[in-house]
Design an enzyme around this catalytic site. Structure first.
Site, short mmCIF file in Angstrom:
data_model
loop_
_atom_site.label_atom_id
_atom_site.label_comp_id
_atom_site.label_asym_id
_atom_site.label_seq_id
_atom_site.Cartn_x
_atom_site.Cartn_y
_atom_site.Cartn_z
N LYS A 132 34.31 -17.09 -52.38
CA LYS A 132 34.17 -15.90 -51.53
C LYS A 132 34.03 -14.67 -52.41
O LYS A 132 34.65 -14.58 -53.48
CB LYS A 132 35.43 -15.72 -50.64
CG LYS A 132 35.20 -14.87 -49.42
CD LYS A 132 34.51 -15.66 -48.32
CE LYS A 132 34.11 -14.81 -47.14
NZ LYS A 132 33.48 -15.63 -46.09
N GLY A 135 35.34 -10.50 -29.44
CA GLY A 135 34.46 -9.96 -30.47
C GLY A 135 33.00 -10.25 -30.17
O GLY A 135 32.60 -11.41 -30.11
N ASN A 183 27.58 -10.33 -34.24
CA ASN A 183 26.36 -11.15 -34.34
C ASN A 183 26.56 -12.53 -33.74
O ASN A 183 25.70 -13.03 -33.03
CB ASN A 183 25.95 -11.30 -35.81
CG ASN A 183 25.52 -9.98 -36.39
OD1 ASN A 183 24.86 -9.17 -35.73
ND2 ASN A 183 25.90 -9.73 -37.63
N1 LIG Z 1 27.93 -14.72 -39.18
C1 LIG Z 1 28.13 -15.99 -39.48
O1 LIG Z 1 27.18 -16.78 -39.65
C2 LIG Z 1 29.53 -16.52 -39.59
C3 LIG Z 1 29.72 -17.81 -40.11
C4 LIG Z 1 31.02 -18.33 -40.16
C5 LIG Z 1 32.09 -17.57 -39.72
N2 LIG Z 1 31.86 -16.30 -39.24
C6 LIG Z 1 33.02 -15.54 -38.81
O2 LIG Z 1 32.87 -15.23 -37.43
C7 LIG Z 1 33.45 -13.96 -37.14
C8 LIG Z 1 32.40 -13.05 -36.53
O3 LIG Z 1 31.31 -12.94 -37.41
P1 LIG Z 1 30.11 -11.93 -37.10
O4 LIG Z 1 29.06 -12.21 -38.13
O5 LIG Z 1 29.77 -11.99 -35.65
O6 LIG Z 1 30.83 -10.54 -37.44
P2 LIG Z 1 30.48 -9.09 -36.86
O7 LIG Z 1 31.07 -8.14 -37.84
O8 LIG Z 1 29.04 -8.99 -36.51
O9 LIG Z 1 31.29 -9.03 -35.48
C9 LIG Z 1 32.67 -8.89 -35.37
C10 LIG Z 1 32.92 -8.17 -34.03
O10 LIG Z 1 34.30 -8.20 -33.76
C11 LIG Z 1 34.69 -6.91 -33.26
N3 LIG Z 1 36.11 -6.77 -33.48
C12 LIG Z 1 36.77 -6.48 -34.64
N4 LIG Z 1 38.10 -6.47 -34.43
C13 LIG Z 1 38.29 -6.78 -33.12
C14 LIG Z 1 39.45 -6.92 -32.31
N5 LIG Z 1 40.68 -6.76 -32.79
N6 LIG Z 1 39.27 -7.24 -31.00
C15 LIG Z 1 38.04 -7.39 -30.48
N7 LIG Z 1 36.91 -7.26 -31.22
C16 LIG Z 1 37.04 -6.96 -32.51
C17 LIG Z 1 33.80 -5.95 -34.01
O11 LIG Z 1 33.69 -4.71 -33.34
C18 LIG Z 1 32.47 -6.72 -34.04
O12 LIG Z 1 31.69 -6.45 -32.88
C19 LIG Z 1 34.01 -13.45 -38.50
O13 LIG Z 1 35.36 -13.84 -38.60
C20 LIG Z 1 33.19 -14.22 -39.52
O14 LIG Z 1 33.88 -14.35 -40.75
C21 LIG Z 1 30.61 -15.79 -39.15
#
Ligand SMILES: NC(=O)c1ccc[n+]([C@@H]2O[C@H](COP(=O)([O-])OP(=O)(O)OC[C@H]3O[C@@H](n4cnc5c(N)ncnc54)[C@H](O)[C@@H]3O)[C@@H](O)[C@H]2O)c1
Length: 328
Positions: free
Chosen positions: A71, A165, A168
Site C-alpha cells: 500500500k 457511501g 465511485n
Molecule cells: N475503487 C475501487 O476499485 C476499490 C477497490 C477495493 C476497495 N475499495 C474500497 O471501497 C471504499 C470506497 O471506494 P471508492 O473508490 O468508492 O471511494 P470514494 O472516495 O469514491 O467514495 C467514498 C465515499 O464515502 C463517503 N463517505 C466518507 N465517509 C463517510 C461516512 N462516515 N458516512 C457516509 N459516507 C461517507 C464519501 O463522501 C465518498 O462519497 C473504500 O474503502 C475503498 O478503499 C475501492
C-alpha cells in the site's frame, strides 16, 4: 515485524511524507493502491498503510492471484490544498518511491486517486496499474469492484440493502441494486451525492446503521463495524467494498454472536485488482476478466459452506484459506 519492507520518503518535490508498505511478496510482487488523504500526522498514515497492506496480502491470496500485498499512503497535513502543480509533484514523488522498490511493489488507485493520477505516477515508474485506457492501462477499477460486490451480494440474497457511501463504487452498487429490483437505502456525508441514485431512499449518515434492511453494504472508509456500532445493526448480513471494515478482528465474533453474517471485505472487494491484473498482466479480454471477477461469488459461497460445516465464521475460513495459500 510482520511486513517485509516499509519505506518512508520525504518527497523531494512536495516535502510530503510518502509511505510505501510492502507486507508480503511470498506469492509474487506486492500490489495495493495509492491513498492520498489528510491524516493527523504521518504516523497515522503509516498505521493505515501497515493495516491496508496486510489486508491486500489476504485479498490477493484468497482471490488466487500470484501477488502479495502492499500500500502507498501520502499523509496530507489537514487542510492541505492540492492544486494541479502540487498534485503532480506529489505523484512524481510517489513514482520515485515505488521505483526504488525495483518491481517488488506496484500501485493502483485508491481513496483520493484515480486513473489520471496513475498516468502521472507512470511518468516515474512502470510499476503502476489502472492508467486510463487511452494511456495503455485498464482504466478505472471501480466498475469491476462493484461487479465483484454484486456477485457476493447475489450469494447472500435479500430484497433490501443499505449502502453506506456513494463514491465511485458505492453509487455504482446502489444503481445496480436498484436495476435488480431491490429496495435500496443510501447515505453519504456529502449530501450532494443523493442525486446520483434518484430511486433510492436517503437517510442521514448516523441513521443508516439502524436501517431495516437485509444487507448492509459498507462502501465508505474503514472502521464502520465496532463494539459500539454492531448492536445497532438490524440487518442479517454485511458485505461491501470498504477496506478494513472491522475496527479489530474480534468484532467479527460480535457480529457472529448477533447472528449477522459478515462477508470479509478482502474477499468481497477484490474485483478491481482481479480485473486489472487479468487485463494488464495476462492480456485478458474485458469479458474474460469480468468472468474471473464473478468468481468472487463462488469463493464466498465456498467460505460460507466451510463455515457452516465447521461451525466457524466466513472470516475464520477466509483467514485459513489465505494462510494455506501463503504456506504453499
Ligand atoms: N475503487 C475501487 O476499485 C476499490 C477497490 C477495493 C476497495 N475499495 C474500497 O471501497 C471504499 C470506497 O471506494 P471508492 O473508490 O468508492 O471511494 P470514494 O472516495 O469514491 O467514495 C467514498 C465515499 O464515502 C463517503 N463517505 C466518507 N465517509 C463517510 C461516512 N462516515 N458516512 C457516509 N459516507 C461517507 C464519501 O463522501 C465518498 O462519497 C473504500 O474503502 C475503498 O478503499 C475501492
Amino acid at each position: 515485524m510482520e511486513h517485509e519492507q516499509v519505506v518512508i520518503h520525504r518527497g523531494a518535490r512536495s516535502g510530503l511524507p510518502v509511505i510505501v508498505a510492502v507486507h508480503s511478496t511470498r506469492l509474487g510482487p506486492a500490489l495495493g493502491g495509492c491513498r492520498i488523504r489528510a491524516y493527523d500526522g504521518w504516523r497515522a498514515g503509516l498505521d493505515d498503510a501497515l493495516r491496508l497492506s496486510a489486508a491486500m496480502t489476504a485479498k490477493c491470496a484468497v482471490a488466487g492471484l500470484a501477488h502479495g500485498g502492499g500500500k502507498t499512503v501520502v499523509a496530507l497535513p489537514p487542510g492541505t490544498v492540492l492544486d494541479a502543480d502540487f498534485r503532480l509533484a506529489v505523484l512524481h514523488d510517489v513514482g520515485d518511491a515505488i521505483e526504488s522498490l525495483a518491481g517488488g511493489y506496484a500501485t493502483g488507485p485508491d481513496v483520493g486517486t484515480g486513473p489520471a493520477d496513475m498516468a502521472a505516477i507512470g511518468e516515474r515508474t512502470r510499476h503502476v496499474f489502472c492508467r486510463p485506457v487511452a494511456a495503455g492501462g485498464s482504466g478505472d477499477s471501480s466498475p469491476a469492484t462493484a461487479a465483484g460486490v454484486m456477485a457476493a451480494l447475489r450469494v447472500l440474497g435479500g430484497a433490501s440493502h443499505a449502502v453506506v457511501g456513494l463514491g465511485n463504487v458505492g453509487a455504482d452498487i446502489a444503481a445496480r441494486l436498484l436495476a435488480a429490483g431491490k429496495r435500496v437505502v443510501v447515505t453519504d456525508v456529502d449530501e450532494a451525492k443523493r442525486a446520483l441514485v434518484p430511486g433510492a431512499e436517503w437517510v442521514a449518515p448516523d441513521e443508516i446503521l439502524g436501517a431495516d434492511v437485509d444487507v448492509l453494504v459498507p462502501a465508505a472508509l474503514g472502521g464502520l463495524l465496532t463494539p459500539a456500532s454492531v448492536p445497532r445493526l438490524r440487518c442479517r448480513a454485511v458485505a461491501g467494498p470498504a477496506n478494513n471494515q472491522l475496527d479489530a478482528p474480534a468484532t467479527a465474533d460480535l457480529l457472529h454472536a448477533r447472528g449477522i453474517l459478515w462477508a470479509p471485505d478482502h474477499v468481497v472487494s477484490a474485483g478491481g485488482v482481479v480485473y486489472a491484473t487479468q487485463v494488464e498482466l495476462h492480456g485478458a479480454t474485458h469479458e474474460a476478466a469480468l468472468a474471473r471477477v464473478e468468481g468472487i461469488g463462488d469463493t464466498l459461497r465456498g467460505l460460507l459452506t466451510a463455515a457452516s460445516a465447521n461451525g466457524t465464521t466466513p472470516a475464520f475460513e477466509a483467514e485459513e484459506l489465505a494462510r494455506s495459500r501463503l504456506l504453499t
